[in-house]
Design an enzyme around this catalytic site. Structure first.
Site, PDB file in Angstrom:
ATOM      1  N   GLU A   1      20.674 -15.445  -7.247  1.00  0.00           N
ATOM      2  CA  GLU A   1      19.231 -14.724  -7.543  1.00  0.00           C
ATOM      3  C   GLU A   1      18.930 -14.367  -9.165  1.00  0.00           C
ATOM      4  OE1 GLU A   1      18.442 -11.927  -6.146  1.00  0.00           O
ATOM      5  OE2 GLU A   1      18.398 -10.620  -7.638  1.00  0.00           O
TER       6      GLU A   1
ATOM      7  N   GLU B   1      10.858 -14.354 -10.837  1.00  0.00           N
ATOM      8  CA  GLU B   1       9.699 -13.231 -10.617  1.00  0.00           C
ATOM      9  C   GLU B   1       8.863 -11.976 -12.100  1.00  0.00           C
ATOM     10  OE1 GLU B   1      13.278 -10.251  -8.721  1.00  0.00           O
ATOM     11  OE2 GLU B   1      11.356  -9.830  -7.817  1.00  0.00           O
TER      12      GLU B   1
ATOM     13  N   TRP C   1      -3.139  -2.809  -1.324  1.00  0.00           N
ATOM     14  CA  TRP C   1      -2.494  -3.546  -2.000  1.00  0.00           C
ATOM     15  C   TRP C   1      -3.233  -4.799  -0.644  1.00  0.00           C
ATOM     16  CZ3 TRP C   1       0.105  -8.205   0.357  1.00  0.00           C
ATOM     17  CH2 TRP C   1       0.605  -9.019  -0.872  1.00  0.00           C
TER      18      TRP C   1
ATOM     19  N   LYS D   1      15.588 -13.301 -10.084  1.00  0.00           N
ATOM     20  CA  LYS D   1      15.214 -12.973 -11.573  1.00  0.00           C
ATOM     21  C   LYS D   1      13.746 -13.370 -12.339  1.00  0.00           C
ATOM     22  CE  LYS D   1      15.226  -9.909  -9.540  1.00  0.00           C
ATOM     23  NZ  LYS D   1      15.856  -9.720  -8.764  1.00  0.00           N
TER      24      LYS D   1
ATOM     25  N   CYS E   1       1.300  -1.099   0.090  1.00  0.00           N
ATOM     26  CA  CYS E   1      -0.129  -0.072   0.498  1.00  0.00           C
ATOM     27  C   CYS E   1       1.260   1.444  -0.115  1.00  0.00           C
ATOM     28  CB  CYS E   1      -0.764  -0.377   1.144  1.00  0.00           C
ATOM     29  SG  CYS E   1      -2.357  -1.487   1.558  1.00  0.00           S
TER      30      CYS E   1
ATOM     31  N   ASN F   1      -1.784   2.402   5.755  1.00  0.00           N
ATOM     32  CA  ASN F   1      -1.086   1.509   5.709  1.00  0.00           C
ATOM     33  C   ASN F   1      -0.790   0.376   7.158  1.00  0.00           C
ATOM     34  OD1 ASN F   1      -0.958   1.850   3.197  1.00  0.00           O
ATOM     35  ND2 ASN F   1       1.511   2.427   3.177  1.00  0.00           N
ATOM     36  N   GLY F   2      -0.531  -0.526   6.595  1.00  0.00           N
ATOM     37  CA  GLY F   2      -0.140  -1.808   8.103  1.00  0.00           C
ATOM     38  C   GLY F   2      -1.506  -2.093   8.177  1.00  0.00           C
TER      39      GLY F   2
ATOM     40  N   HIS G   1      21.863 -36.149  -7.581  1.00  0.00           N
ATOM     41  CA  HIS G   1      20.859 -37.428  -6.377  1.00  0.00           C
ATOM     42  C   HIS G   1      19.935 -37.002  -6.185  1.00  0.00           C
ATOM     43  CE1 HIS G   1      24.967 -37.793  -4.735  1.00  0.00           C
ATOM     44  NE2 HIS G   1      24.925 -36.338  -5.300  1.00  0.00           N
TER      45      HIS G   1
ATOM     46  N   LYS H   1       6.909  -4.160  -4.121  1.00  0.00           N
ATOM     47  CA  LYS H   1       8.212  -3.315  -3.784  1.00  0.00           C
ATOM     48  C   LYS H   1       8.400  -3.108  -2.512  1.00  0.00           C
ATOM     49  CE  LYS H   1      11.824  -1.678  -5.596  1.00  0.00           C
ATOM     50  NZ  LYS H   1      12.854  -2.840  -5.732  1.00  0.00           N
TER      51      LYS H   1
ATOM     52  N   ARG I   1       5.143   0.357  -5.958  1.00  0.00           N
ATOM     53  CA  ARG I   1       4.898  -0.703  -4.865  1.00  0.00           C
ATOM     54  C   ARG I   1       3.973  -2.124  -4.735  1.00  0.00           C
ATOM     55  NH1 ARG I   1       6.355   2.832   0.080  1.00  0.00           N
ATOM     56  NH2 ARG I   1       5.276   1.819   1.354  1.00  0.00           N
TER      57      ARG I   1
HETATM   58  C1  F6R Z   1      13.391  -9.230  -5.548  1.00  0.00           C
HETATM   59  C2  F6R Z   1      13.014  -8.397  -4.596  1.00  0.00           C
HETATM   60  C3  F6R Z   1      12.783  -9.001  -3.945  1.00  0.00           C
HETATM   61  C4  F6R Z   1      13.830  -8.136  -2.749  1.00  0.00           C
HETATM   62  C5  F6R Z   1      12.890  -8.617  -0.659  1.00  0.00           C
HETATM   63  C6  F6R Z   1      13.368  -7.379  -0.248  1.00  0.00           C
HETATM   64  O1  F6R Z   1      13.475  -8.837  -6.905  1.00  0.00           O
HETATM   65  O2  F6R Z   1      13.877  -7.197  -5.352  1.00  0.00           O
HETATM   66  O3  F6R Z   1      13.376 -10.164  -3.376  1.00  0.00           O
HETATM   67  O4  F6R Z   1      14.829  -8.024  -2.370  1.00  0.00           O
HETATM   68  O5  F6R Z   1      11.693  -8.378  -0.986  1.00  0.00           O
HETATM   69  O6  F6R Z   1      13.099  -6.248  -0.218  1.00  0.00           O
HETATM   70  P1  F6R Z   1      14.358  -5.122   0.678  1.00  0.00           P
HETATM   71  O7  F6R Z   1      15.609  -5.192   0.034  1.00  0.00           O
HETATM   72  O8  F6R Z   1      13.423  -3.924   0.341  1.00  0.00           O
HETATM   73  O9  F6R Z   1      13.981  -5.235   1.710  1.00  0.00           O
END
Ligand code: F6R
Length: 609
Positions: free
Chosen positions: A480, A487, A74, A484, A2, A98-99, A503, A604, A27
């Site tokens: 990682e 997602e 959200w 990527k 949110c 928010n929250g 295995h 985000k 976000r």
């Molecule tokens: C993936 C991604 C998420 C963040 C995770 C932590 O591309 O962006 O996996 O890395 O949600 O977010 P932060 O770094 O803001 O704590």
């Protein structure tokens, strides 16, 4: 997740709120709304869908107003619907939140609200309780104070009242609110990105302080209303402008391309005479010398940065290090004491899992350093020390430049510890860090060949499943890389330690399963290559990312779909390899026609546990 915006000043509030909600889109959200105050009262417009849909709704019949609040929601409590969208209006009150209010059911019972509620949200309950108190006391701050005393949970609440057409009130617990004034105008938001363009000076509303925004000024009082609180302004050198994508089709590409500069900006301020230096942050050497174990807590991409650090700490410092998902941390009974150095890594600085884990670690005696991108964020404030990455605003949901700048800080920390513990001489430390200062140039070489990676990406465009294989640091890189790809492309992808395939997992390898292999570590490359052969002989087509100095050892008939990564010392190959994998994921998503910057279901800033 949110997003919140509020504006009171001399300009048209509707346009400012809608533009700012667009800046908050990154976000992640599923509905949006605004409330505008005028002499007639408060008018609410809200709708499930995008901010663009809200714009349509607000095209006509919206009163002129210079004061309003807005929200992107959200969904947590209640599905995605117009009714559940914020702002929520009850009697004289309209608010955004928010929250999560944990005791909203108790409040419904206590205040007999059952018949009044039209949504399924916890937020509407808060609006009803606040209206109850406002009717009683007719004093906004006192009504907010009484309401807050009833709430359990996390909240950022921003409120307007229908008889206070030029005033906004807010209060928060955990969930952030940033605020600023400029030329007699006041703006507030859930994060600094939404203040874009207006100012690069802001403060974070202290927890449980009530902010009154009126007459071009913000006044803060403690919850009891007894003490005034001084705001602590922060200035950022980010370009908080609306220039947006700078000619790129998506923020993700822009942010991938920005990495050389972001890394240089992150590393340079922390180097003195070729050695890493954290005196500007006031970090005493004892925090590094006094610990006998390190524990990294983070989520997602930030946690993957921690895994790279784990390999470095073990191999260079020969120290015990745990890397934990922040969301699992406190449930795993971690061993913590005053000799534990906890490093919390977070781009946003607001990830609630990481924040809760940090609080838990500190309450158990551990010392803490946070590596954070957003200045003044909750994790930055709550840690003993903070080191900022200078990545600039990261808007695409998929993290790219935050990851590589986090890695940069971790290299600097390892070098500092190696020096202080006498493992490296100053000369050895300089030699180690000279690799880091070369990273921007080496990364540029990969970025210059992005067309090649785009071609390779077409090989996996129609795959349902992809495996990524490698060993040691290469495996950490692939965790990682695979996140990527998942997602942004929605392709199921597993990163696998390649020695482990035989295995069990190799049963899944067929001609239909492309395999991405990363081979950058001289010590283990022969083993990595034989694992590549194993999957080739089961029909898999292989995309190979290989370090230049090792490339000549790849047989000629296996050179198809190969991308050669510029040479660096093994410990630093994560940098060019990660950029290549980011581009791979990006192009697959783009070619599939997806909204690369806003992958489905993702947010985000993750502010729920
Ligand atoms: C993936 C991604 C998420 C963040 C995770 C932590 O591309 O962006 O996996 O890395 O949600 O977010 P932060 O770094 O803001 O704590």
């Amino acid at each position: 997740m949110c997003g919140i915006i509020g504006y009171v000043g001399s300009q048209d509030a509707k346009d400012i709120l809608l533009d700012s909600l667009e800046l908050l889109e990154y976000r992640g959200y599923d509905s949006a709304g605004i409330a505008l105050a005028d002499p007639e009262g408060v008018h609410v417009y809200k709708r499930a869908g995008r901010v663009q849909d809200l714009r349509e709704l607000c095209k006509e019949g919206v009163p002129a107003s210079t004061c309003g609040i807005g929200h992107t929601r959200w969904a947590t409590h209640g599905g995605v619907s117009d009714r559940n969208a914020h702002p929520h209006q009850k009697g004289q009150v309209a608010l955004v939140h928010n929250g999560i209010i944990e005791n909203y059911r108790d409040l419904i019972r206590k205040f007999n609200l059952e018949d009044q509620l039209v949504s399924e949200t916890d937020t509407e309950v808060v609006a009803a309780v606040l209206d109850h108190y406002y009717r009683k006391v007719q004093d906004p701050a006192e009504a907010i104070r009484r309401t807050v005393l009833q709430l359990k949970g996390t909240f950022a609440l921003v409120v307007i009242f229908d008889d206070k057409k030029d005033e906004i009130y807010c209060v928060r617990n955990v969930s952030p609110i940033v605020m600023t004034t400029f030329d007699g105008n006041i703006m507030l938001a859930s994060d600094v990105t939404a203040l874009g363009g207006y100012t690069n000076r802001y403060f974070v509303l202290p927890e449980l302080c009530i902010a009154t925004c009126a007459g071009g000024e913000i006044s803060l009082t403690d919850l009891a209303g007894e003490k005034e609180v001084e705001p602590e302004y922060i200035t950022v050198d980010w370009e908080l402008n609306r220039a947006g994508k700078n000619g790129y089709p998506f923020y993700m590409e822009k942010e991938i391309m920005e990495q050389p500069e972001a890394i240089a900006k992150t590393v340079e301020p922390h180097m003195t005479d070729g050695l890493s230096d954290f005196t500007a942050e006031g970090i005493p050497d004892e925090i590094f010398t006094g610990c006998d174990r390190v524990c990294i807590i983070a989520c997602g991409t930030a946690m993957h940065a921690g895994l790279v650090a784990q390999a470095l700490v073990q191999s260079i410092l020969r120290m015990h290090i745990d890397v934990e998902y922040a969301s699992e941390f406190m449930y795993s009974n971690p061993v913590l004491d005053e000799k534990t150095l906890v490093i919390a890594i977070s781009q946003s600085g607001e990830t609630i899992d990481t924040l809760s884990a940090l609080r838990y670690a500190r309450s158990n005696g551990a010392k803490s350093i946070a590596i954070v991108n957003v200045r003044g964020s909750s994790i930055a404030q709550e840690s003993d020390y903070v080191i900022y990455t200078n990545a600039g605003p990261e808007i695409a949901v998929a993290s790219t430049k935050a990851y590589t700048t986090q890695l940069s800080i971790l290299y600097l920390i390892v070098a500092r510890m190696a020096r202080l513990k006498g493992i490296y001489t100053p000369e050895e430390t300089r030699a180690f860090l000279s690799n880091l200062t070369k990273v921007p140039e080496v990364m540029k070489q990969v970025l210059d060949k992005k067309v090649e990676i785009h071609k390779i990406a077409r090989k996996i465009l129609n795959a349902k499943n992809v495996f990524m294989i490698g060993r040691g640091l290469d495996y950490s890189i692939l965790l990682e890389g695979s996140l990527k790809l998942k997602e942004v492309s929605y392709i199921h992808c597993e990163a696998y330690a390649s020695g482990e395939l035989k295995h069990g997992t190799i049963a899944l390898i067929t001609e239909e399963t492309p395999v991405v292999a990363v081979v950058t570590q001289e010590k283990i490359f022969a083993k990595e290559l034989s694992n590549v052969k194993e999957v080739r002989s089961r029909g898999a087509s292989v995309i190979l990312f290989v370090k230049e100095s090792l490339a000549s050892q790849i047989p000629e008939d296996e050179q198809e779909n190969i991308f050669v990564l510029p040479d660096m010392a093994d410990a630093f190959m994560v940098m060019p390899a990660s950029v290549a994998l980011q581009l791979l994921a990006y192009y697959v998503s783009q070619d599939k026609g997806f909204d690369v910057d806003k992958p489905r279901n993702l947010a985000k800033v993750v502010t729920v546990e």
